[in-house]
Design a protein around this motif. Structure first.
Motif, mmCIF file in Angstrom:
data_model
loop_
_atom_site.group_PDB
_atom_site.id
_atom_site.type_symbol
_atom_site.label_atom_id
_atom_site.label_comp_id
_atom_site.label_asym_id
_atom_site.label_seq_id
_atom_site.Cartn_x
_atom_site.Cartn_y
_atom_site.Cartn_z
ATOM 1 N N HIS A 114 0.823 -1.221 0.000
ATOM 2 C CA HIS A 114 0.000 0.000 0.000
ATOM 3 C C HIS A 114 0.857 1.271 0.000
ATOM 4 O O HIS A 114 0.761 2.086 -0.923
ATOM 5 C CB HIS A 114 -0.933 0.023 1.218
ATOM 6 C CG HIS A 114 -2.070 -0.948 1.125
ATOM 7 N ND1 HIS A 114 -3.258 -0.655 0.498
ATOM 8 C CD2 HIS A 114 -2.204 -2.215 1.585
ATOM 9 C CE1 HIS A 114 -4.074 -1.692 0.566
ATOM 10 N NE2 HIS A 114 -3.457 -2.656 1.219
ATOM 11 N N LEU A 115 1.661 1.445 1.041
ATOM 12 C CA LEU A 115 2.353 2.735 1.208
ATOM 13 C C LEU A 115 3.551 2.864 0.260
ATOM 14 O O LEU A 115 3.667 3.827 -0.487
ATOM 15 C CB LEU A 115 2.782 2.893 2.674
ATOM 16 C CG LEU A 115 3.465 4.205 3.050
ATOM 17 C CD1 LEU A 115 2.642 5.423 2.647
ATOM 18 C CD2 LEU A 115 3.748 4.240 4.560
ATOM 19 N N ASN A 171 -4.799 8.984 -4.559
ATOM 20 C CA ASN A 171 -4.313 7.871 -3.742
ATOM 21 C C ASN A 171 -5.467 7.262 -2.953
ATOM 22 O O ASN A 171 -6.385 7.978 -2.540
ATOM 23 C CB ASN A 171 -3.246 8.367 -2.763
ATOM 24 C CG ASN A 171 -2.030 8.908 -3.484
ATOM 25 O OD1 ASN A 171 -1.670 8.420 -4.551
ATOM 26 N ND2 ASN A 171 -1.409 9.919 -2.912
ATOM 27 N N THR A 172 -5.378 5.958 -2.721
ATOM 28 C CA THR A 172 -6.478 5.278 -2.040
ATOM 29 C C THR A 172 -6.158 5.066 -0.564
ATOM 30 O O THR A 172 -5.218 4.358 -0.209
ATOM 31 C CB THR A 172 -6.766 3.926 -2.706
ATOM 32 O OG1 THR A 172 -7.003 4.144 -4.092
ATOM 33 C CG2 THR A 172 -7.989 3.277 -2.087
ATOM 34 N N THR A 173 -6.960 5.689 0.269
ATOM 35 C CA THR A 173 -6.828 5.510 1.705
ATOM 36 C C THR A 173 -8.049 4.722 2.186
ATOM 37 O O THR A 173 -8.677 4.015 1.398
ATOM 38 C CB THR A 173 -6.649 6.877 2.408
ATOM 39 O OG1 THR A 173 -6.518 6.671 3.810
ATOM 40 C CG2 THR A 173 -7.790 7.825 2.107
ATOM 41 N N ALA A 185 -2.452 8.730 3.454
ATOM 42 C CA ALA A 185 -3.141 10.020 3.639
ATOM 43 C C ALA A 185 -2.122 11.127 3.909
ATOM 44 O O ALA A 185 -2.232 12.238 3.376
ATOM 45 C CB ALA A 185 -4.150 9.918 4.780
ATOM 46 N N GLY A 186 -1.116 10.830 4.717
ATOM 47 C CA GLY A 186 -0.076 11.823 4.999
ATOM 48 C C GLY A 186 0.691 12.187 3.740
ATOM 49 O O GLY A 186 0.944 13.372 3.458
ATOM 50 N N LEU A 187 1.051 11.187 2.951
ATOM 51 C CA LEU A 187 1.746 11.437 1.683
ATOM 52 C C LEU A 187 0.878 12.306 0.769
ATOM 53 O O LEU A 187 1.378 13.247 0.127
ATOM 54 C CB LEU A 187 2.066 10.095 1.001
ATOM 55 C CG LEU A 187 2.596 10.173 -0.431
ATOM 56 C CD1 LEU A 187 3.941 10.878 -0.490
ATOM 57 C CD2 LEU A 187 2.703 8.773 -1.039
ATOM 58 N N GLY A 192 -7.310 12.218 -2.182
ATOM 59 C CA GLY A 192 -7.446 10.903 -1.566
ATOM 60 C C GLY A 192 -8.852 10.353 -1.741
ATOM 61 O O GLY A 192 -9.837 11.093 -1.637
ATOM 62 N N MET A 193 -8.924 9.063 -2.025
ATOM 63 C CA MET A 193 -10.216 8.353 -2.101
ATOM 64 C C MET A 193 -10.302 7.372 -0.944
ATOM 65 O O MET A 193 -9.411 6.549 -0.747
ATOM 66 C CB MET A 193 -10.316 7.606 -3.439
ATOM 67 C CG MET A 193 -11.384 6.520 -3.471
ATOM 68 S SD MET A 193 -13.044 7.134 -3.243
ATOM 69 C CE MET A 193 -13.514 7.484 -4.928
#
Ligand SMILES: NC(=O)c1ccc[n+]([C@@H]2O[C@H](COP(=O)([O-])OP(=O)(O)OC[C@H]3O[C@@H](n4cnc5c(N)ncnc54)[C@H](O)[C@@H]3O)[C@@H](O)[C@H]2O)c1
Length: 285
Positions: A123-124, A148-150, A172-174, A191-192
């Motif tokens: 993920h990250l 990006n997918t959170t 989310a931070g990125l 973010g999604m």
């Protein structure tokens, strides 16, 4: 006229579930789509180009343009190969949707380092590895859109998902930092946080289709409309750095908030904080 005419989109993890729905809708709206998928099982084991190729076959049969890619998003070489293939095919990248993901759910006390490392890696690190070459190209070529997918597991927390929640909170931070850094180069980063019936969620007790069939808003095809909004010119830079939650209960923004707080000019003590806790913390309701 489609909402994505002449745009080139890379969608990772697009052989199944949400990513496949994004790829099909993006193509129907005029985009050329690189359909990436390693093609493993839900827990990340195995690999197979079949799912990505199937989505490409469907798109081509419907008159669209797409190519399949089976690289692993979680390595720098994989991220570079995904970018290189899109460039070789179409010479540009307008949209990147980082969507690939796996699950290794376990409570923290039972959890293993191996599962922690793999979930964070896919993920990250996976979001990092694909974004790195794409962001650089967009920065040099007038901008683009990255989504990006959170997950609510990362933004709000969820039992049994410490590895996944940590990865999704990292994403989310990125997203927030990249939105700030990319703004002056015309790069919109959002973010999604989805909620949809896919193989990732189909066995969750509250998603039991027999007892409780999913409403339309819980289908990947509906969530794909929210992704289309974010990636199209219907959305603009004022929304960069922000997160849409698109799930069975509809659409909302998820955001980190600051309370009214307390700022005593004379400094504060632990005792003083305890006395002002109601002002510092949000109320529970
Ligand atoms: N479905 C939901 O309700 C939900 C909720 C919150 C977040 N998400 C997130 O949405 C995204 C899509 O999930 P989904 O529900 O469609 O799941 P899914 O399992 O149907 O799709 C994920 C895809 O990612 C691919 N993938 C996994 N590792 C990869 C790798 N290293 N390289 C390339 N591809 C890889 C898989 O092969 C799979 O096809 C994931 O990031 C997931 O964490 C989903």
């Amino acid at each position: 006229m489609g909402l994505l005419d002449n745009k080139v989109a890379i969608i990772t993890g697009a052989g199944n579930g949400l990513g496949a729905a994004y790829a099909r809708l993006f193509s129907a709206e005029g985009a050329k789509v690189l359909v990436n998928d390693l093609g493993g099982a839900r827990d990340g084991t195995g690999s197979d180009i079949g799912p990505a190729q199937q989505v490409v076959n469907d798109i081509v049969a419907a008159g669209g343009e797409a190519v399949a890619n089976g690289d692993d998003v979680s390595t720098m070489a994989g991220g570079q190969a995904i970018f290189d293939q899109a460039m070789a095919e179409w010479g540009r990248v307008d949209i990147l949707v980082n969507n690939a993901g796996i699950l290794r759910d376990e409570t923290f006390h039972k959890g293993s380092e191996a599962n922690w490392d793999l979930v964070i890696k896919v993920h990250l690190k996976g979001t990092y590895c694909v974004t790195k070459p794409v962001y650089q190209w967009m920065r040099d070529n007038g901008g683009g859109v990255i989504v990006n997918t959170t997950s609510t597991s990362g933004l709000l927390g969820n039992f049994g998902q410490s590895n996944y929640g940590a990865a999704k909170a990292g994403i989310a931070g990125l997203t927030r930092v990249l939105a700030i850094e990319g703004r002056k180069y015309g790069i919109r980063v959002m973010g999604m946080s989805p909620g949809a019936l896919t193989r990732m969620t189909e066995d969750l007790p509250h998603y039991d289709q027999d007892k409780n069939p999913s409403p339309p808003n819980h289908m990947p095809e509906t969530v794909a409309q929210a992704m289309l909004y974010m990636c199209s010119d219907l959305c603009d830079m004022s929304k960069s750095g922000r997160f849409i939650h698109a799930a069975k209960n509809g659409l909302a923004e998820l955001k980190v908030m600051r309370s009214e707080g307390w700022d005593p000019a004379e400094g504060y003590t632990a005792q003083g904080i305890a006395e002002r806790a109601d002002q510092i913390f949000f109320s529970d309701d």
